[in-house]
Motif scaffolding. Sequence first.
Motif, PDB file in Angstrom:
ATOM      1  N   LEU A  10      31.426  32.617  46.309  1.00  0.00           N
ATOM      2  CA  LEU A  10      31.493  32.762  47.875  1.00  0.00           C
ATOM      3  C   LEU A  10      31.739  30.880  48.412  1.00  0.00           C
ATOM      4  CD1 LEU A  10      28.586  34.757  48.040  1.00  0.00           C
ATOM      5  CD2 LEU A  10      29.855  35.424  49.246  1.00  0.00           C
ATOM      6  N   GLY A  11      31.602  30.750  47.729  1.00  0.00           N
ATOM      7  CA  GLY A  11      32.302  28.728  47.854  1.00  0.00           C
ATOM      8  C   GLY A  11      31.191  27.972  47.495  1.00  0.00           C
ATOM      9  N   ASP A  12      31.692  26.437  47.380  1.00  0.00           N
ATOM     10  CA  ASP A  12      30.139  25.431  46.687  1.00  0.00           C
ATOM     11  C   ASP A  12      29.261  25.150  48.133  1.00  0.00           C
ATOM     12  OD1 ASP A  12      31.147  23.266  45.147  1.00  0.00           O
ATOM     13  OD2 ASP A  12      33.002  25.135  44.963  1.00  0.00           O
ATOM     14  N   LYS A  13      29.890  25.263  49.578  1.00  0.00           N
ATOM     15  CA  LYS A  13      28.901  25.528  50.799  1.00  0.00           C
ATOM     16  C   LYS A  13      27.656  26.651  50.285  1.00  0.00           C
ATOM     17  CE  LYS A  13      31.278  23.405  54.198  1.00  0.00           C
ATOM     18  NZ  LYS A  13      32.160  23.371  55.855  1.00  0.00           N
ATOM     19  N   ARG A  14      28.306  27.732  50.348  1.00  0.00           N
ATOM     20  CA  ARG A  14      26.862  28.813  50.444  1.00  0.00           C
ATOM     21  C   ARG A  14      26.201  28.839  48.626  1.00  0.00           C
ATOM     22  NH1 ARG A  14      31.225  33.135  52.100  1.00  0.00           N
ATOM     23  NH2 ARG A  14      30.363  32.217  54.391  1.00  0.00           N
ATOM     24  N   LEU A  15      26.905  28.336  47.815  1.00  0.00           N
ATOM     25  CA  LEU A  15      26.166  27.853  46.375  1.00  0.00           C
ATOM     26  C   LEU A  15      25.173  27.006  47.193  1.00  0.00           C
ATOM     27  CD1 LEU A  15      25.340  27.313  43.726  1.00  0.00           C
ATOM     28  CD2 LEU A  15      27.429  26.072  42.772  1.00  0.00           C
ATOM     29  N   LEU A  16      25.545  25.729  47.365  1.00  0.00           N
ATOM     30  CA  LEU A  16      23.676  24.467  47.819  1.00  0.00           C
ATOM     31  C   LEU A  16      23.505  25.558  49.090  1.00  0.00           C
ATOM     32  CD1 LEU A  16      23.406  21.942  47.799  1.00  0.00           C
ATOM     33  CD2 LEU A  16      24.301  21.549  50.110  1.00  0.00           C
ATOM     34  N   SER A  17      23.384  26.280  49.436  1.00  0.00           N
ATOM     35  CA  SER A  17      22.337  26.964  50.438  1.00  0.00           C
ATOM     36  C   SER A  17      21.897  28.048  49.645  1.00  0.00           C
ATOM     37  CB  SER A  17      23.707  27.975  51.667  1.00  0.00           C
ATOM     38  OG  SER A  17      24.098  26.978  52.209  1.00  0.00           O
ATOM     39  N   LEU A  18      21.921  28.476  49.665  1.00  0.00           N
ATOM     40  CA  LEU A  18      20.963  29.315  48.205  1.00  0.00           C
ATOM     41  C   LEU A  18      20.622  28.503  47.619  1.00  0.00           C
ATOM     42  CD1 LEU A  18      23.476  32.052  47.238  1.00  0.00           C
ATOM     43  CD2 LEU A  18      21.403  31.917  47.722  1.00  0.00           C
ATOM     44  N   TYR A  19      20.929  27.836  46.560  1.00  0.00           N
ATOM     45  CA  TYR A  19      20.140  26.444  45.978  1.00  0.00           C
ATOM     46  C   TYR A  19      18.792  26.106  46.716  1.00  0.00           C
ATOM     47  CZ  TYR A  19      18.263  23.224  42.153  1.00  0.00           C
ATOM     48  OH  TYR A  19      17.509  22.289  41.344  1.00  0.00           O
ATOM     49  N   ILE A  20      19.240  25.362  48.022  1.00  0.00           N
ATOM     50  CA  ILE A  20      18.227  25.425  48.983  1.00  0.00           C
ATOM     51  C   ILE A  20      17.105  25.940  49.693  1.00  0.00           C
ATOM     52  CG2 ILE A  20      18.125  23.926  50.762  1.00  0.00           C
ATOM     53  CD1 ILE A  20      19.867  21.922  50.224  1.00  0.00           C
ATOM     54  N   LEU A  21      17.368  27.349  49.746  1.00  0.00           N
ATOM     55  CA  LEU A  21      17.100  28.277  50.451  1.00  0.00           C
ATOM     56  C   LEU A  21      16.057  28.464  49.447  1.00  0.00           C
ATOM     57  CD1 LEU A  21      19.597  29.890  52.840  1.00  0.00           C
ATOM     58  CD2 LEU A  21      17.453  28.424  53.210  1.00  0.00           C
ATOM     59  N   GLY A  22      16.274  28.925  47.829  1.00  0.00           N
ATOM     60  CA  GLY A  22      15.895  29.536  47.145  1.00  0.00           C
ATOM     61  C   GLY A  22      14.348  28.725  46.632  1.00  0.00           C
ATOM     62  N   GLY A  23      14.871  27.163  47.085  1.00  0.00           N
ATOM     63  CA  GLY A  23      13.164  26.219  46.073  1.00  0.00           C
ATOM     64  C   GLY A  23      12.672  26.339  47.493  1.00  0.00           C
ATOM     65  N   LEU A  24      12.919  26.599  48.643  1.00  0.00           N
ATOM     66  CA  LEU A  24      12.566  26.490  50.221  1.00  0.00           C
ATOM     67  C   LEU A  24      10.833  27.559  49.743  1.00  0.00           C
ATOM     68  CD1 LEU A  24      14.790  25.024  53.305  1.00  0.00           C
ATOM     69  CD2 LEU A  24      12.943  23.329  51.404  1.00  0.00           C
ATOM     70  N   ALA A  25      12.101  28.579  50.314  1.00  0.00           N
ATOM     71  CA  ALA A  25      11.074  29.676  50.317  1.00  0.00           C
ATOM     72  C   ALA A  25       9.710  29.972  48.988  1.00  0.00           C
ATOM     73  CB  ALA A  25      12.293  30.664  49.882  1.00  0.00           C
ATOM     74  N   GLY A  26      10.603  29.554  47.786  1.00  0.00           N
ATOM     75  CA  GLY A  26       9.560  29.365  46.390  1.00  0.00           C
ATOM     76  C   GLY A  26       8.795  28.795  46.836  1.00  0.00           C
ATOM     77  N   GLY A  27       8.974  27.424  47.475  1.00  0.00           N
ATOM     78  CA  GLY A  27       7.421  26.102  47.422  1.00  0.00           C
ATOM     79  C   GLY A  27       6.240  26.679  49.000  1.00  0.00           C
ATOM     80  N   VAL A  28       7.193  27.809  50.518  1.00  0.00           N
ATOM     81  CA  VAL A  28       6.740  28.417  50.979  1.00  0.00           C
ATOM     82  C   VAL A  28       5.567  28.959  50.187  1.00  0.00           C
ATOM     83  CG1 VAL A  28       6.832  29.490  53.232  1.00  0.00           C
ATOM     84  CG2 VAL A  28       7.644  27.083  52.655  1.00  0.00           C
TER      85      VAL A  28
END
Length: 306
Positions: free
Chosen positions: A102-120
């Motif tokens: 899926l490429g580097d951009k989507r890897l970064l998106s998953l990392y950040i979105l996963g962290g935000l969702a977990g925190g919320v």
Amino acid sequence: MSIIEDIKDTFRQPNNTLKQLILINVVVFVVLIVARLVLTLTVGPHLYNLLMSYIALPSYPASLLVRPWTLITYFFTHEGFLHILFNMLNLYWFGQLIREYLGDKRLLSLYILGGLAGGVLFVLFFNFIPYFADRALGASMIGASACVLAIVVAAATLLPNFTFSLILIGPVKIKYIALFLVILSMSGAVGDNAGGNIAHLGGALIGWVFIKQLQRGSDMGRPIHATFGFFGNLLKRKPKLKVTHRGGGGFSRRSTNGTSSAAAASYPGKPSQHEIDRILDKISSSGYESLSKEEKQKLFQASQKD
């Protein structure tokens, strides 16, 4: 070459998101080890605890309002060696799959979105679920586990039959590895590390939804891409343009390196979203190995140009 130069090279290289994420986590971990030792031996542990309160995610909403950056800093922060070791190993193994397909951009998106969702989810549970109400005040969380589990579940959703060879076990399909980690987090949601395990589940949910939405043609990471693109453009120095006369009587804009702007902007057409969706569906049902050479090339082109 010094360690500093190695770090700089890692961030200079394009399409190197996975190594950069791992490096950030490791550098923060090492800095905190040194800070803890120095501060504890000189002024006492209270100053180190104060430092951690500014980067750990608090469960109390009032504290989060005055330290909103902790919703991001917490998922780059670790204190235990085994904690960061297992997180970084899983990030590397499963991140390689997401990066390749899926490429580097989507890897970064998953990392950040996963962290935000977990925190919320962590904050919501500790303030609205009665079982956690008496723990909310003073509770905090650190660690990239939610980000990593988002990537693990995303990889398992995209490539459910892809196998890893585990020590003492042998080949195991990654869908079973992801399922085991999710069940483990569910079992720990009422244990000593309840907040961390709740965050894991938030990350896991995002990983699954992210791939399902991507297969339907919707990229949840576009706001992340746009944000990084905006700040990236601010930091880039635009090349100076010169107006040069062409033999045919017209004019064209040229950058300072002499390349025509029209020529620099041209590139081969990327695959359509319909083609990418079809390829992703094929991967989900039959695995990456079932793709033809042309399909693999289209998937790679899409990951580079999105």
